[in-house]
Design an enzyme around this catalytic site. Structure first.
Site, mmCIF file in Angstrom:
data_model
loop_
_atom_site.group_PDB
_atom_site.id
_atom_site.type_symbol
_atom_site.label_atom_id
_atom_site.label_comp_id
_atom_site.label_asym_id
_atom_site.label_seq_id
_atom_site.Cartn_x
_atom_site.Cartn_y
_atom_site.Cartn_z
ATOM 1 C CB THR A 66 41.602 38.327 42.620
ATOM 2 O OG1 THR A 66 41.331 39.668 42.215
ATOM 3 C CG2 THR A 66 42.379 38.365 43.918
ATOM 4 C CB THR B 35 35.076 38.467 42.187
ATOM 5 O OG1 THR B 35 35.912 39.611 42.400
ATOM 6 C CG2 THR B 35 35.683 37.248 42.841
ATOM 7 C CG ASP B 36 35.907 43.260 39.637
ATOM 8 O OD1 ASP B 36 35.650 43.003 40.830
ATOM 9 O OD2 ASP B 36 36.867 43.968 39.290
ATOM 10 C CB SER C 273 36.599 39.391 35.614
ATOM 11 O OG SER C 273 36.165 40.204 36.653
HETATM 12 N N1 ASP Z 1 38.684 42.066 41.833
HETATM 13 C C1 ASP Z 1 38.620 41.067 40.872
HETATM 14 C C2 ASP Z 1 38.654 39.658 41.412
HETATM 15 O O1 ASP Z 1 38.321 39.507 42.558
HETATM 16 C C3 ASP Z 1 39.501 41.240 39.725
HETATM 17 C C4 ASP Z 1 38.824 40.613 38.571
HETATM 18 O O2 ASP Z 1 37.591 40.585 38.570
HETATM 19 O O3 ASP Z 1 39.521 40.107 37.696
HETATM 20 O O4 ASP Z 1 38.978 38.703 40.759
#
Ligand code: ASP
Length: 329
Positions: free
Chosen positions: A23, A92-93, A61
């Protein structure tokens, strides 16, 4: 331990900035089909630092695999000796999985800091620039050396072993028992990095061979082992996100006792160790007696990565048990 950062211009510090997507690099697709990784974020306001940038891949991710983690570990191993700190931006995932994989496999005292954002660049509450600046300042802080890869998010500094994503949408998305090991705050423009604990020595594992296949099964009330035989047939090892201190329904006991694959028991509970307490069929004591390996404090997805690394190094069941038991990670 509090460390004040050198004033701008005092030294020419060198930072490697590695972008991998997520993100923090995302924005809305012009065709209206949703948000996806587009452009790497820019590091705000650090004119006194020489920054070298890398982008080995640009992925959401959930698309990251252990093969990407390996590529990242190789890249960090190459660039770390030439810089004072490394920052990795990541979705973050699965950020905690990449952080823990690097924790297991990187043998360097140079700080390696992972960060990301929960809001993308087109949102008013974009948390990317703040997290990126925090991560860079923590990476360049001498007190961060020798601590292994860390995660910086919302000003908190987390150890790769314990950090976990605790919220799907809040900007304070990371936590994990027993909590942060440090904090970065600013007074005016001056960052202050404060650690609550000293660095510790830990073993690292030099990767060889190809990645083993390790699968995770999730326990629930009434589970009679559906999926266990299929997973055991195709995987080199299994992790079960079990109940409480590491207990399972009685039907799992014979399956684990007969398994020719190592079976590691973690917990689906959000904090605490695996303990061989209960002696009823499927209780933790009976599972360990049947050959299962307690995951200590690691959550299931981190236990999976440790098992994957050990199996890739051809560790046998007894050696694997000792690594988990001695907390050699
Ligand atoms: N929701 C995720 C983020 O916060 C998307 C990811 O992990 O690429 O980055």
């Amino acid at each position: 331990m509090t460390a004040l950062m050198p004033a701008p211009g005092e030294s020419s510090r060198r930072l490697a900035l590695i972008h991998t997507g997520g993100t923090i690099a995302s924005g809305p697709n012009p065709d209206g089909s949703g948000v996806l990784p587009r452009q790497a974020p820019q590091l705000p306001g650090m004119t006194d630092v020489v920054v070298s940038e890398y982008q080995p891949f640009n992925l959401p991710s959930p698309h990251i695999t252990p093969a990407h983690m390996r590529r990242l570990a190789t890249l960090v191993g190459e660039v770390a000796p030439g810089v004072d700190g490394v920052v990795i931006t990541h979705g973050t995932d699965t950020l905690e999985e990449t952080a823990f994989f690097l924790h297991l496999t990187l043998n360097s005292s140079v700080p390696v800091i992972l960060t990301g954002s929960m809001r993308h660049a087109a949102e008013v509450s974009w948390d990317g620039p703040g997290n990126l600046l925090d991560a860079a300042q923590v990476a360049l802080c001498p007190e961060s050396r020798g601590r292994g890869p860390l995660v910086v998010f919302g000003g908190d500094i987390f150890d790769a072993r314990t950090v976990t994503k605790v919220h799907t949408s809040s900007v304070d998305a990371f936590g994990g028992y027993p909590g942060p090991i440090g904090r970065i705050d600013r007074v005016g423009d001056s960052p202050r990095v404060h650690y609550f604990a000293r660095p510790e020595t830990r073993p690292t594992y030099q990767l060889a061979g190809s990645d083993a296949r390790v699968e995770i099964l999730y326990a629930y009330a009434g589970w009679t082992g559906e999926g266990f035989a299929e997973a055991a047939a195709r995987a080199d090892g299994l992790v079960i996100a079990a109940l409480g201190t590491g207990n399972l329904p009685a039907e799992l006991l014979p399956l684990i006792a007969r398994s020719r694959r190592p079976v590691v028991i973690a917990t689906r509970t959000h904090a605490g160790p695996i303990l061989p307490v209960y002696g009823y069929a499927g209780g933790g004591a009976t599972l360990v007696e049947a050959g299962a390996i307690p995951a200590s404090f690691l959550n299931a997805h981190k236990a999976r990565l440790l098992l994957l690394v050990l199996l890739s190094l051809d560790y046998g069941p007894q050696q694997i048990r000792e690594v988990f038991q001695q907390g050699a990670f």
